[in-house]
Write a protein that holds these residues in place. Sequence first.
Motif, PDB file in Angstrom:
ATOM      1  N   LEU A 437     -30.093-106.510   7.815  1.00 28.44           N
ATOM      2  CA  LEU A 437     -31.356-105.850   8.149  1.00 28.44           C
ATOM      3  C   LEU A 437     -31.590-105.803   9.655  1.00 28.44           C
ATOM      4  CD1 LEU A 437     -33.481-107.754   5.500  1.00 28.44           C
ATOM      5  CD2 LEU A 437     -33.031-105.297   5.439  1.00 28.44           C
ATOM      6  N   ILE A 438     -32.254-104.757  10.073  1.00 26.23           N
ATOM      7  CA  ILE A 438     -32.740-104.682  11.453  1.00 26.23           C
ATOM      8  C   ILE A 438     -34.249-104.933  11.374  1.00 26.23           C
ATOM      9  CG2 ILE A 438     -33.057-103.204  13.480  1.00 26.23           C
ATOM     10  CD1 ILE A 438     -30.683-101.498  12.382  1.00 26.23           C
ATOM     11  N   TYR A 439     -34.738-105.835  12.208  1.00 18.84           N
ATOM     12  CA  TYR A 439     -36.158-106.186  12.215  1.00 18.84           C
ATOM     13  C   TYR A 439     -36.837-105.364  13.316  1.00 18.84           C
ATOM     14  CZ  TYR A 439     -40.196-109.457  12.392  1.00 18.84           C
ATOM     15  OH  TYR A 439     -41.437-110.024  12.370  1.00 18.84           O
ATOM     16  N   LEU A 440     -37.614-104.339  12.904  1.00 22.39           N
ATOM     17  CA  LEU A 440     -38.346-103.532  13.891  1.00 22.39           C
ATOM     18  C   LEU A 440     -39.756-104.102  14.025  1.00 22.39           C
ATOM     19  CD1 LEU A 440     -37.541 -99.828  12.841  1.00 22.39           C
ATOM     20  CD2 LEU A 440     -36.511-101.109  14.714  1.00 22.39           C
ATOM     21  N   LYS A 441     -40.145-104.380  15.254  1.00 22.53           N
ATOM     22  CA  LYS A 441     -41.472-104.972  15.477  1.00 22.53           C
ATOM     23  C   LYS A 441     -42.454-103.947  16.016  1.00 22.53           C
ATOM     24  CE  LYS A 441     -41.959-109.829  16.060  1.00 22.53           C
ATOM     25  NZ  LYS A 441     -41.277-110.946  16.658  1.00 22.53           N
ATOM     26  N   ASP A 442     -43.673-104.053  15.556  1.00 21.79           N
ATOM     27  CA  ASP A 442     -44.738-103.171  16.047  1.00 21.79           C
ATOM     28  C   ASP A 442     -46.030-103.972  15.957  1.00 21.79           C
ATOM     29  OD1 ASP A 442     -46.056-100.968  16.949  1.00 21.79           O
ATOM     30  OD2 ASP A 442     -45.651 -99.710  15.219  1.00 21.79           O
ATOM     31  N   THR A 443     -47.010-103.686  16.802  1.00 19.92           N
ATOM     32  CA  THR A 443     -48.257-104.471  16.743  1.00 19.92           C
ATOM     33  C   THR A 443     -49.468-103.573  16.524  1.00 19.92           C
ATOM     34  OG1 THR A 443     -48.172-104.420  19.149  1.00 19.92           O
ATOM     35  CG2 THR A 443     -47.605-106.506  18.080  1.00 19.92           C
ATOM     36  N   VAL A 444     -50.454-104.126  15.821  1.00 16.35           N
ATOM     37  CA  VAL A 444     -51.701-103.405  15.553  1.00 16.35           C
ATOM     38  C   VAL A 444     -52.480-103.277  16.859  1.00 16.35           C
ATOM     39  CG1 VAL A 444     -53.915-103.566  14.333  1.00 16.35           C
ATOM     40  CG2 VAL A 444     -51.802-104.181  13.169  1.00 16.35           C
ATOM     41  N   LYS A 445     -53.024-102.092  17.093  1.00 13.32           N
ATOM     42  CA  LYS A 445     -53.836-101.888  18.301  1.00 13.32           C
ATOM     43  C   LYS A 445     -55.084-102.777  18.227  1.00 13.32           C
ATOM     44  CE  LYS A 445     -52.480 -97.061  18.933  1.00 13.32           C
ATOM     45  NZ  LYS A 445     -52.907 -95.665  18.775  1.00 13.32           N
ATOM     46  N   PRO A 446     -55.575-103.238  19.342  1.00 15.79           N
ATOM     47  CA  PRO A 446     -56.727-104.147  19.311  1.00 15.79           C
ATOM     48  C   PRO A 446     -58.015-103.445  18.856  1.00 15.79           C
ATOM     49  CG  PRO A 446     -56.146-103.599  21.580  1.00 15.79           C
ATOM     50  CD  PRO A 446     -55.094-102.988  20.704  1.00 15.79           C
ATOM     51  N   GLY A 447     -58.916-104.222  18.265  1.00 16.95           N
ATOM     52  CA  GLY A 447     -60.257-103.719  17.930  1.00 16.95           C
ATOM     53  C   GLY A 447     -60.336-102.862  16.678  1.00 16.95           C
ATOM     54  N   MET A 448     -59.209-102.761  15.938  1.00 17.17           N
ATOM     55  CA  MET A 448     -59.185-101.887  14.759  1.00 17.17           C
ATOM     56  C   MET A 448     -60.193-102.324  13.689  1.00 17.17           C
ATOM     57  SD  MET A 448     -57.271 -99.338  14.744  1.00 17.17           S
ATOM     58  CE  MET A 448     -56.422 -98.672  16.132  1.00 17.17           C
ATOM     59  N   ARG A 449     -60.221-103.629  13.414  1.00 16.62           N
ATOM     60  CA  ARG A 449     -61.050-104.145  12.327  1.00 16.62           C
ATOM     61  C   ARG A 449     -62.525-103.777  12.527  1.00 16.62           C
ATOM     62  NH1 ARG A 449     -60.938-107.478   8.209  1.00 16.62           N
ATOM     63  NH2 ARG A 449     -58.723-107.825   8.336  1.00 16.62           N
ATOM     64  N   GLU A 450     -63.023-103.977  13.735  1.00 17.63           N
ATOM     65  CA  GLU A 450     -64.431-103.689  14.030  1.00 17.63           C
ATOM     66  C   GLU A 450     -64.730-102.202  13.792  1.00 17.63           C
ATOM     67  OE1 GLU A 450     -62.359-105.256  16.019  1.00 17.63           O
ATOM     68  OE2 GLU A 450     -63.144-107.299  15.861  1.00 17.63           O
ATOM     69  N   ARG A 451     -63.778-101.382  14.220  1.00 16.06           N
ATOM     70  CA  ARG A 451     -63.972 -99.937  14.097  1.00 16.06           C
ATOM     71  C   ARG A 451     -64.000 -99.516  12.623  1.00 16.06           C
ATOM     72  NH1 ARG A 451     -65.790 -97.235  17.948  1.00 16.06           N
ATOM     73  NH2 ARG A 451     -64.245 -95.589  18.196  1.00 16.06           N
ATOM     74  N   PHE A 452     -63.105-100.104  11.828  1.00 18.65           N
ATOM     75  CA  PHE A 452     -63.077 -99.735  10.408  1.00 18.65           C
ATOM     76  C   PHE A 452     -64.332-100.251   9.696  1.00 18.65           C
ATOM     77  CE2 PHE A 452     -58.282 -99.439  10.940  1.00 18.65           C
ATOM     78  CZ  PHE A 452     -58.332 -98.064  11.049  1.00 18.65           C
ATOM     79  N   ASP A 453     -64.857-101.400  10.163  1.00 18.05           N
ATOM     80  CA  ASP A 453     -66.122-101.906   9.603  1.00 18.05           C
ATOM     81  C   ASP A 453     -67.236-100.885   9.833  1.00 18.05           C
ATOM     82  OD1 ASP A 453     -65.038-104.199   8.690  1.00 18.05           O
ATOM     83  OD2 ASP A 453     -65.685-105.471  10.361  1.00 18.05           O
ATOM     84  N   GLU A 454     -67.215-100.296  11.016  1.00 16.38           N
ATOM     85  CA  GLU A 454     -68.234 -99.310  11.375  1.00 16.38           C
ATOM     86  C   GLU A 454     -68.176 -98.100  10.432  1.00 16.38           C
ATOM     87  OE1 GLU A 454     -69.094 -97.468  15.626  1.00 16.38           O
ATOM     88  OE2 GLU A 454     -68.011 -99.363  15.738  1.00 16.38           O
ATOM     89  N   LEU A 455     -66.945 -97.665  10.148  1.00 15.92           N
ATOM     90  CA  LEU A 455     -66.770 -96.530   9.237  1.00 15.92           C
ATOM     91  C   LEU A 455     -67.303 -96.870   7.850  1.00 15.92           C
ATOM     92  CD1 LEU A 455     -63.252 -95.183  10.225  1.00 15.92           C
ATOM     93  CD2 LEU A 455     -65.397 -93.937  10.318  1.00 15.92           C
ATOM     94  N   ARG A 456     -67.064 -98.102   7.424  1.00 16.04           N
ATOM     95  CA  ARG A 456     -67.531 -98.529   6.116  1.00 16.04           C
ATOM     96  C   ARG A 456     -69.051 -98.421   6.057  1.00 16.04           C
ATOM     97  NH1 ARG A 456     -64.739-103.115   6.160  1.00 16.04           N
ATOM     98  NH2 ARG A 456     -62.838-101.898   5.981  1.00 16.04           N
ATOM     99  N   LYS A 457     -69.711 -98.823   7.153  1.00 11.74           N
ATOM    100  CA  LYS A 457     -71.175 -98.745   7.205  1.00 11.74           C
ATOM    101  C   LYS A 457     -71.665 -97.307   7.077  1.00 11.74           C
ATOM    102  CE  LYS A 457     -72.265-102.595  10.012  1.00 11.74           C
ATOM    103  NZ  LYS A 457     -72.057-102.728  11.462  1.00 11.74           N
TER     104      LYS A 457
END
Length: 674
Positions: A437-457
Amino acid sequence: MNTKRKATMTNDIVKQASIDAFKKLNPMTMAKNPVMFVVEIGFIVTLILTLAPSLFGPGEGAGYNGIVSIILFITILFANFAEALAEGRGKAQADSLKKTKQDTKAKLLQKDGSYKSVSSTDLRKGDIVLVEANELIPSDGEIIEGVSAIDESAITGESAPVIKESGGDFSSVTGGTKVISDAIKIKITTDPGESFLDRMIGLVEGAKRQKTPNEIALNTLLVSLTLIFLIVCATLLPISSYVDAAVPIATLIALLVCLIPTTIGGLLSAIGIAGMDRVTQFNVIAMSGKAVEAAGDINTIILDKTGTITHGNRMAADFVAVGGTSKTELNRVAMETSLFDETPEGRSVIELARKQGAAEEKRDGSEGVEFKAETRMSGTDFATGRKVRKGAVDAIKEYVKDQGGTIPSDLDDQTTMIATEGGTPLAVADGNRILGLIYLKDTVKPGMRERFDELRKMGIKTVMCTGDNPLTAATIAREAGVDDFIAEAKPEDKIAVIKKEQAEGKLVAMTGDGTNDAPALAQADVGLAMNSGTIAAKEAANMVDLDSDPTKIIEVVAIGKQLLMTRGALTTFSIANDIAKYFAIIPAMFMLAIPQMQALNIMQLDSPQSAILSALIFNAIIIPLLIPLAMKGVKYIPMSATKLLNRNLFIYGFGGVVAPFVGIKIIDMILSVF
Ligand SMILES: Nc1ncnc2c1ncn2[C@@H]1O[C@H](COP(=O)(O)OP(=O)(O)OP(=O)(O)O)[C@@H](O)[C@H]1O
Ligand SMILES: [K+]
Ligand SMILES: [Mg+2]
């Protein structure tokens, strides 16, 4: 919040709008707005009656007719000014964009491999140009060779350079931006006059502004109301003569103008233009007003993972051998699968393999098998008939099984390990053997959770839709805080998800950056493409975010809701107003001839004439008073739609009924002084 493109109300804009307000008096222009066109006709008739007061028999004197005529003229000017002001802000933005657009020299590749210097305006679709450090990119295109840091501040206002490279989702470049390091070869993708910048300028200038279906529906309602009141006023003439209380023509016209919805009629197009303008100020380019309105009603948002929720620079971080394969063999074959893979993922594999001691060699007669979102694999076919592949684990398993191979027993465990860490595992196969296997790494952009919470509201559901495996998808979905996810999605699956939601009567927004997202971006009611993404994605979408921030959809939704609310609020206010004015004018009209009507003069207005003029003056000045609200929009507070509706109905309906009584009384008191 982004303020980079904020347009301010400069004196220049106000001055220009004042001039344009007069230019818009042209009846051909006015006819496009039937409500205000009726006012213009009223103005012309009263003007004639000022010059020839007894043209239609005995009436009021020239003085009274003249005053009515002047107030009507000012009413039209106010409405025109509102529209011109909204357009003026767009024009100012377009001017700043035009400064970016300049003719540059381009190095055009010739058939013999040499370069010829040509003007950027001579470039056509398909031309290939070389752009070196410190040179401006002559036109929109796709990088076909090289990696470079690019300064896109001219378009995005963002000063940090962005890395663009051939292959993958970060290969598109925009004319007018600047290469600050290295040299790149670009394939031009637009003909002159059709570039992204050209389209942006056209849009903000309002050249392509078309009425949205909502606007057309509202306009129809306004025209119907106008017609009804026209009939009402016309029949008043014979009725009033019959009861021996002949109403002067000028007064009838004043009554008509007070009754027809001039407030919303005068502000309607300004509201729409200002809504699109607010989107632009957030560095999002909306291709149509319809898209902005649709954003206001969105129920579901589909986001892709790589490059949208995550940074998208998936890099090979490790090789994990399975089934007893030696690490050296895995390194070598991983390298071989990527010899022709021009995607960032492919190049990162080469780099890692080289670091771990593998030698890079392209053998004669070997052929690359390009990565495709459909196959989710890439690789190399050698002249000897040997085939090596790397790709999504399920795709490679399928591929190996088809050739009668077996799956190493430790493959699934290792895959799970990588995936639960949020990494993307790529399986490597040599013929029908899986090596590792090749392990490809990627990271979640910061602040995503707060933004998705806002959409939920806001009551909006978020769904991540990715080509990646379910475990990686689950990890990233949890980390980012989306409501739901769909893994191992092919381009057609992304469309299917959207169609399914739409079939349930929902409005769907989609954000994406890849060529494989393009069909889904086109299918969605609101397609928001990242400016960093591919040309195909940007062309399919009806909005482009210059900052490439997928959560910007939140602002776009809020602006869309604000636009719909503002239009609704001002329509309610306008119609409530007109009803109130009716009760101020009707008693005044008949007061002289029928003394009993005095009882209806509940407002105790000074004289019949001043009552009518006060109502007419109020009718005119309410337009400029509401311009700031039309331009800024009604404040949007995330709450349920019914609550919001009740709240607005109360404020603008009740306010609309009360305001004229107060306003007319004050004006009447001022007039009585004279
Ligand atoms: N260069 C490549 N060679 C082989 N396989 C690849 C390559 N790039 C990606 N893959 C595999 O194909 C899958 C789909 O990739 P693709 O980039 O189409 O995903 P995607 O649907 O765009 O993902 P997302 O929606 O998260 O952006 C990846 O999850 C990965 O397993
Ligand atoms: K009116
Ligand atoms: Mg993608």
